[in-house]
Design an enzyme around this catalytic site. Structure first.
Site, PDB file in Angstrom:
ATOM      1  N   LYS A   1      70.923  -6.985 -13.199  1.00  0.00           N
ATOM      2  CA  LYS A   1      71.817  -7.705 -14.127  1.00  0.00           C
ATOM      3  C   LYS A   1      71.059  -8.599 -15.100  1.00  0.00           C
ATOM      4  CE  LYS A   1      75.956  -7.279 -11.401  1.00  0.00           C
ATOM      5  NZ  LYS A   1      77.157  -7.897 -10.880  1.00  0.00           N
ATOM      6  N   GLN A   2      69.825  -8.211 -15.427  1.00  0.00           N
ATOM      7  CA  GLN A   2      69.053  -9.011 -16.381  1.00  0.00           C
ATOM      8  C   GLN A   2      69.693  -8.936 -17.761  1.00  0.00           C
ATOM      9  OE1 GLN A   2      65.075  -7.419 -16.317  1.00  0.00           O
ATOM     10  NE2 GLN A   2      65.601  -5.595 -17.444  1.00  0.00           N
TER      11      GLN A   2
ATOM     12  N   SER B   1      58.490   9.520 -30.981  1.00  0.00           N
ATOM     13  CA  SER B   1      57.321  10.042 -31.688  1.00  0.00           C
ATOM     14  C   SER B   1      57.079   9.315 -33.011  1.00  0.00           C
ATOM     15  CB  SER B   1      57.459  11.549 -31.917  1.00  0.00           C
ATOM     16  OG  SER B   1      58.581  11.829 -32.721  1.00  0.00           O
ATOM     17  N   THR B   2      58.133   8.828 -33.656  1.00  0.00           N
ATOM     18  CA  THR B   2      57.968   8.100 -34.921  1.00  0.00           C
ATOM     19  C   THR B   2      57.025   6.918 -34.738  1.00  0.00           C
ATOM     20  OG1 THR B   2      60.176   8.761 -35.631  1.00  0.00           O
ATOM     21  CG2 THR B   2      59.203   6.865 -36.754  1.00  0.00           C
ATOM     22  N   TYR B   3      57.221   6.159 -33.664  1.00  0.00           N
ATOM     23  CA  TYR B   3      56.339   5.025 -33.389  1.00  0.00           C
ATOM     24  C   TYR B   3      55.000   5.489 -32.814  1.00  0.00           C
ATOM     25  CZ  TYR B   3      59.715   1.327 -34.413  1.00  0.00           C
ATOM     26  OH  TYR B   3      60.568   0.464 -35.041  1.00  0.00           O
ATOM     27  N   ALA B   4      55.014   6.460 -31.915  1.00  0.00           N
ATOM     28  CA  ALA B   4      53.771   6.934 -31.292  1.00  0.00           C
ATOM     29  C   ALA B   4      52.783   7.432 -32.343  1.00  0.00           C
ATOM     30  CB  ALA B   4      54.073   8.034 -30.283  1.00  0.00           C
ATOM     31  N   ARG B   5      53.278   8.064 -33.390  1.00  0.00           N
ATOM     32  CA  ARG B   5      52.413   8.575 -34.455  1.00  0.00           C
ATOM     33  C   ARG B   5      51.817   7.460 -35.308  1.00  0.00           C
ATOM     34  NH1 ARG B   5      55.113  14.338 -35.915  1.00  0.00           N
ATOM     35  NH2 ARG B   5      55.869  14.692 -33.799  1.00  0.00           N
TER      36      ARG B   5
ATOM     37  N   GLU C   1      58.367  -2.750 -23.189  1.00  0.00           N
ATOM     38  CA  GLU C   1      56.990  -3.156 -23.434  1.00  0.00           C
ATOM     39  C   GLU C   1      56.460  -2.362 -24.626  1.00  0.00           C
ATOM     40  OE1 GLU C   1      57.777  -1.737 -20.220  1.00  0.00           O
ATOM     41  OE2 GLU C   1      58.383  -3.684 -19.429  1.00  0.00           O
TER      42      GLU C   1
END
Length: 186
Positions: A175-176, A108-112, A133
């Site tokens: 295994k990336q 939520s910190t980034y979403a806000r 992404e």
């Protein structure tokens, strides 16, 4: 299929190496929080990024991805341009059990701040770093802080093992390590 709690996550992360490195506590002072939470695990974004650019004016084609579409960046703070997109990877390496599916949701910190994080489900017996992404939906540049929280993983345990796991079907991202660009099996 039930959502797994902190004790189960710890029991799977430590002796079974489901999450490496594993932070047994939630770290949240002066950082975007990461580590173990009540019913999930807050993953960290590494300091490696691939930022989308239109300098070369190519088309983004998931079947024939042109690496000229991205610029590599390593650093403690990644600036995602307005209305743009970046790829990153987790600090953590995952080994998902055969009877578990993990789902990842943005913090939520980034979403806000208009920063949307997308990660596809971690399928049963997937192993590797997770490619993240990151979309900046705002008309302003956005900061992403390396080695801090970016999303939360929820672990769902099935009632029985699946018939065919990601490992069984030789998944194309198995295994990336590092940031993995789109792949199409041929």
């Amino acid at each position: 299929m039930g959502l797994k709690e902190d004790r189960w996550i710890t029991d799977m992360a430590l002796p079974h190496n489901m999450i490496e490195p594993f932070c047994e506590n939630q770290v949240g002072k002066n950082v975007v929080s990461y580590g173990l939470s009540s019913y999930g695990y807050d993953i960290r974004v590494s300091n490696e990024f691939k930022i989308f650019t239109n300098i070369n004016a190519t088309v983004v084609d998931p079947k024939n991805f042109d690496e000229a579409n991205v610029v590599d960046f390593i650093g403690d703070i990644c600036i995602v341009p307005p209305n743009s997109f970046a790829l990153a990877r987790t600090v953590e390496y995952f080994r998902i059990p055969r009877d578990v599916l993990a789902i990842c949701l943005g913090k939520s910190t980034y979403a806000r701040c208009g920063i949307i994080v997308n990660v596809t489900p971690f399928e049963p017996e997937f192993e590797g770093h997770i490619t993240i992404e990151i979309s900046n939906t705002t008309p302003l540049p956005a900061k992403i802080y390396a080695n801090e929280g970016i999303a939360q993983v929820l672990f769902l345990q099935g009632d029985a093992d699946c018939e065919v796991s990601y490992k069984d079907k030789k998944g194309k991202y198995q295994k990336q390590e590092g940031i993995t660009l789109p792949r199409i099996l041929k």
